[in-house]
Write a protein that holds these residues in place. Structure first.
Motif, PDB file in Angstrom:
ATOM      1  N   VAL A   1       0.842  -1.194   0.000  1.00 43.96           N
ATOM      2  CA  VAL A   1       0.000   0.000   0.000  1.00 43.96           C
ATOM      3  C   VAL A   1       0.883   1.251   0.000  1.00 43.96           C
ATOM      4  O   VAL A   1       0.599   2.227  -0.687  1.00 43.96           O
ATOM      5  N   GLY A   2       1.971   1.207   0.759  1.00 47.10           N
ATOM      6  CA  GLY A   2       2.917   2.323   0.779  1.00 47.10           C
ATOM      7  C   GLY A   2       3.504   2.605  -0.593  1.00 47.10           C
ATOM      8  O   GLY A   2       3.606   3.767  -1.009  1.00 47.10           O
ATOM      9  N   ARG A   3       3.867   1.545  -1.310  1.00 46.30           N
ATOM     10  CA  ARG A   3       4.429   1.729  -2.668  1.00 46.30           C
ATOM     11  C   ARG A   3       3.387   2.330  -3.613  1.00 46.30           C
ATOM     12  O   ARG A   3       3.717   3.175  -4.450  1.00 46.30           O
ATOM     13  N   ILE A   4       2.142   1.897  -3.463  1.00 47.37           N
ATOM     14  CA  ILE A   4       1.063   2.446  -4.301  1.00 47.37           C
ATOM     15  C   ILE A   4       0.869   3.933  -3.994  1.00 47.37           C
ATOM     16  O   ILE A   4       0.735   4.760  -4.903  1.00 47.37           O
ATOM     17  N   LEU A   5       0.885   4.283  -2.710  1.00 47.49           N
ATOM     18  CA  LEU A   5       0.711   5.688  -2.318  1.00 47.49           C
ATOM     19  C   LEU A   5       1.855   6.559  -2.847  1.00 47.49           C
ATOM     20  O   LEU A   5       1.623   7.699  -3.266  1.00 47.49           O
TER      21      LEU A   5
ATOM     22  N   LEU B   1       1.216   7.588  -6.180  1.00 48.30           N
ATOM     23  CA  LEU B   1       0.125   8.575  -6.237  1.00 48.30           C
ATOM     24  C   LEU B   1       0.587   9.956  -5.770  1.00 48.30           C
ATOM     25  O   LEU B   1      -0.205  10.886  -5.704  1.00 48.30           O
ATOM     26  N   GLY B   2       1.871  10.063  -5.424  1.00 45.76           N
ATOM     27  CA  GLY B   2       2.410  11.374  -5.039  1.00 45.76           C
ATOM     28  C   GLY B   2       2.577  11.604  -3.559  1.00 45.76           C
ATOM     29  O   GLY B   2       2.886  12.719  -3.127  1.00 45.76           O
ATOM     30  N   PHE B   3       2.361  10.575  -2.751  1.00 40.97           N
ATOM     31  CA  PHE B   3       2.532  10.695  -1.302  1.00 40.97           C
ATOM     32  C   PHE B   3       3.999  10.514  -0.901  1.00 40.97           C
ATOM     33  O   PHE B   3       4.717   9.706  -1.502  1.00 40.97           O
ATOM     34  N   SER B   4       4.420  11.246   0.119  1.00 43.29           N
ATOM     35  CA  SER B   4       5.649  10.896   0.832  1.00 43.29           C
ATOM     36  C   SER B   4       5.277   9.791   1.805  1.00 43.29           C
ATOM     37  O   SER B   4       4.240   9.874   2.467  1.00 43.29           O
ATOM     38  N   VAL B   5       6.110   8.757   1.880  1.00 46.34           N
ATOM     39  CA  VAL B   5       5.785   7.618   2.743  1.00 46.34           C
ATOM     40  C   VAL B   5       6.934   7.360   3.705  1.00 46.34           C
ATOM     41  O   VAL B   5       8.095   7.268   3.299  1.00 46.34           O
TER      42      VAL B   5
ATOM     43  N   ARG C   1     -10.904   3.762   8.005  1.00 41.07           N
ATOM     44  CA  ARG C   1     -11.196   3.033   6.772  1.00 41.07           C
ATOM     45  C   ARG C   1     -10.429   1.718   6.766  1.00 41.07           C
ATOM     46  O   ARG C   1      -9.366   1.621   7.379  1.00 41.07           O
ATOM     47  N   VAL C   2     -10.960   0.726   6.056  1.00 39.82           N
ATOM     48  CA  VAL C   2     -10.299  -0.580   5.934  1.00 39.82           C
ATOM     49  C   VAL C   2     -10.087  -0.882   4.453  1.00 39.82           C
ATOM     50  O   VAL C   2     -11.004  -0.723   3.642  1.00 39.82           O
ATOM     51  N   ILE C   3      -8.862  -1.279   4.123  1.00 41.19           N
ATOM     52  CA  ILE C   3      -8.558  -1.732   2.759  1.00 41.19           C
ATOM     53  C   ILE C   3      -8.282  -3.232   2.840  1.00 41.19           C
ATOM     54  O   ILE C   3      -7.360  -3.664   3.530  1.00 41.19           O
ATOM     55  N   SER C   4      -9.101  -4.017   2.147  1.00 43.09           N
ATOM     56  CA  SER C   4      -8.944  -5.480   2.166  1.00 43.09           C
ATOM     57  C   SER C   4      -8.014  -5.919   1.051  1.00 43.09           C
ATOM     58  O   SER C   4      -8.280  -5.670  -0.127  1.00 43.09           O
ATOM     59  N   ASN C   5      -6.923  -6.562   1.440  1.00 40.72           N
ATOM     60  CA  ASN C   5      -5.959  -7.087   0.477  1.00 40.72           C
ATOM     61  C   ASN C   5      -6.261  -8.563   0.273  1.00 40.72           C
ATOM     62  O   ASN C   5      -5.622  -9.436   0.847  1.00 40.72           O
ATOM     63  N   THR C   6      -7.276  -8.829  -0.542  1.00 40.17           N
ATOM     64  CA  THR C   6      -7.751 -10.204  -0.710  1.00 40.17           C
ATOM     65  C   THR C   6      -7.575 -10.731  -2.123  1.00 40.17           C
ATOM     66  O   THR C   6      -7.862 -11.887  -2.391  1.00 40.17           O
ATOM     67  N   GLY C   7      -7.120  -9.870  -3.030  1.00 41.01           N
ATOM     68  CA  GLY C   7      -7.019 -10.297  -4.427  1.00 41.01           C
ATOM     69  C   GLY C   7      -5.661 -10.009  -5.031  1.00 41.01           C
ATOM     70  O   GLY C   7      -4.622 -10.204  -4.402  1.00 41.01           O
ATOM     71  N   THR C   8      -5.686  -9.505  -6.261  1.00 35.33           N
ATOM     72  CA  THR C   8      -4.455  -9.235  -6.991  1.00 35.33           C
ATOM     73  C   THR C   8      -3.883  -7.871  -6.605  1.00 35.33           C
ATOM     74  O   THR C   8      -4.541  -7.063  -5.942  1.00 35.33           O
ATOM     75  N   LEU C   9      -2.663  -7.633  -7.068  1.00 33.15           N
ATOM     76  CA  LEU C   9      -2.022  -6.339  -6.848  1.00 33.15           C
ATOM     77  C   LEU C   9      -2.818  -5.224  -7.518  1.00 33.15           C
ATOM     78  O   LEU C   9      -2.967  -4.123  -6.976  1.00 33.15           O
ATOM     79  N   GLY C  10      -3.367  -5.528  -8.683  1.00 29.99           N
ATOM     80  CA  GLY C  10      -4.184  -4.548  -9.402  1.00 29.99           C
ATOM     81  C   GLY C  10      -5.435  -4.183  -8.627  1.00 29.99           C
ATOM     82  O   GLY C  10      -5.837  -3.018  -8.571  1.00 29.99           O
ATOM     83  N   GLU C  11      -6.043  -5.173  -7.994  1.00 28.90           N
ATOM     84  CA  GLU C  11      -7.246  -4.925  -7.191  1.00 28.90           C
ATOM     85  C   GLU C  11      -6.909  -4.105  -5.950  1.00 28.90           C
ATOM     86  O   GLU C  11      -7.684  -3.230  -5.543  1.00 28.90           O
TER      87      GLU C  11
ATOM     88  N   LYS D   1      -4.458  -1.934  -5.764  1.00 27.79           N
ATOM     89  CA  LYS D   1      -4.209  -0.572  -6.257  1.00 27.79           C
ATOM     90  C   LYS D   1      -5.529   0.176  -6.435  1.00 27.79           C
ATOM     91  O   LYS D   1      -5.668   1.343  -6.035  1.00 27.79           O
ATOM     92  N   LEU D   2      -6.516  -0.486  -7.023  1.00 30.91           N
ATOM     93  CA  LEU D   2      -7.830   0.145  -7.211  1.00 30.91           C
ATOM     94  C   LEU D   2      -8.487   0.480  -5.876  1.00 30.91           C
ATOM     95  O   LEU D   2      -9.097   1.539  -5.724  1.00 30.91           O
ATOM     96  N   ALA D   3      -8.343  -0.419  -4.908  1.00 31.45           N
ATOM     97  CA  ALA D   3      -8.935  -0.183  -3.583  1.00 31.45           C
ATOM     98  C   ALA D   3      -8.278   1.019  -2.904  1.00 31.45           C
ATOM     99  O   ALA D   3      -8.958   1.832  -2.274  1.00 31.45           O
ATOM    100  N   VAL D   4      -6.947   1.141  -3.035  1.00 32.10           N
ATOM    101  CA  VAL D   4      -6.237   2.282  -2.449  1.00 32.10           C
ATOM    102  C   VAL D   4      -6.698   3.574  -3.117  1.00 32.10           C
ATOM    103  O   VAL D   4      -7.041   4.550  -2.436  1.00 32.10           O
ATOM    104  N   GLU D   5      -6.735   3.588  -4.445  1.00 30.07           N
ATOM    105  CA  GLU D   5      -7.148   4.795  -5.181  1.00 30.07           C
ATOM    106  C   GLU D   5      -8.574   5.201  -4.814  1.00 30.07           C
ATOM    107  O   GLU D   5      -8.853   6.388  -4.611  1.00 30.07           O
ATOM    108  N   LYS D   6      -9.461   4.218  -4.700  1.00 30.85           N
ATOM    109  CA  LYS D   6     -10.865   4.494  -4.354  1.00 30.85           C
ATOM    110  C   LYS D   6     -10.952   5.147  -2.972  1.00 30.85           C
ATOM    111  O   LYS D   6     -11.682   6.121  -2.773  1.00 30.85           O
ATOM    112  N   ASN D   7     -10.202   4.613  -2.016  1.00 28.47           N
ATOM    113  CA  ASN D   7     -10.235   5.149  -0.659  1.00 28.47           C
ATOM    114  C   ASN D   7      -9.628   6.540  -0.580  1.00 28.47           C
ATOM    115  O   ASN D   7     -10.148   7.412   0.115  1.00 28.47           O
ATOM    116  N   ILE D   8      -8.529   6.770  -1.306  1.00 20.95           N
ATOM    117  CA  ILE D   8      -7.890   8.093  -1.282  1.00 20.95           C
ATOM    118  C   ILE D   8      -8.824   9.134  -1.903  1.00 20.95           C
ATOM    119  O   ILE D   8      -8.979  10.245  -1.376  1.00 20.95           O
TER     120      ILE D   8
END
Length: 205
Positions: free
Chosen positions: A24-28, A31-35, A179-189, A191-198
């Motif tokens: 999730v940190g790498r995805i952020l 997206l332009g976040f400092s992590v 908020r809760v992000i469920s990591n239950t699928g693929t890396l692509g899924e 990424k979409l969950a992170v983007e949706k929450n942000i």
């Protein structure tokens, strides 16, 4: 996501061990976040010669050291995860310095109006939910996947169970997070969950 830099936001990213916080940190970051990774901060604070290093070595003894005098993370980890009171003692030595370092880092991001996130596995256990977060996100993953990842890291099933049991139950973290992000699928899924929450968090501001 192009409006990120115009809206300063600080996120606390927590969750269970091996649930995908680093991913999730790498995805952020993309997206332009400092992590900031709190585990790396803690390791840096325990570098040879630093005040926390001396406190930890004084408390646990030379048995946790490598030949070059640096603290061996595997030796220290085995020692404290075998003995819960020792883990509490280690956290009591390290967490105050980690908290101070994170407060300073968060303040710098606020001054720069830079969207930022801190990966902090023990956010609730360490009492750091009162830091200057806009939102706290919990990353969750099914137990079977967690144990699979931990064993892939070289831990025995018994060691993996001790690591999982050393933390607050994942269900409790999920309940306390914004908020809760469920990591239950693929890396692509994921990424979409992170983007949706942000996106949703930005719209709430």
């Amino acid at each position: 996501m192009s409006g990120l830099n115009r809206k300063s936001i600080i996120l606390g990213i927590t969750g269970g061990i091996a649930c995908g916080k680093s991913e999730v940190g790498r995805i952020l970051e993309k997206l332009g976040f400092s992590v900031c990774d709190a585990d790396r901060v803690a390791h840096h604070l325990m570098d040879k010669g630093r005040p926390v290093y001396h406190q930890v070595v004084e408390h646990f003894g030379a048995e946790i050291l490598d030949k070059d005098g640096t603290i061996s993370r595997p030796k220290l980890g085995k020692l404290v995860f075998e003995d819960p009171p020792k883990l509490e003692q280690l956290n009591a030595l390290v967490h105050p310095a980690v908290r101070k370092a994170l407060e300073e880092w968060i303040n710098r991001q606020r001054l720069m109006e830079q969207p930022a996130a801190v990966l902090l596995p023990l956010l609730f256990e360490s009492g750091m939910e009162d830091l200057d977060w806009d939102k706290i996100i919990c990353v969750s993953s099914p137990e079977a996947a967690v144990f699979q990842r931990l064993e892939a890291r070289g831990l025995s099933p018994e060691e993996a169970e001790k690591r999982v049991n050393s933390q607050m139950p994942l269900a409790d973290k999920q309940q306390r997070a914004d908020r809760v992000i469920s990591n239950t699928g693929t890396l692509g899924e994921l990424k979409l969950a992170v983007e949706k929450n942000i996106t949703a968090i930005m719209l709430e501001r």
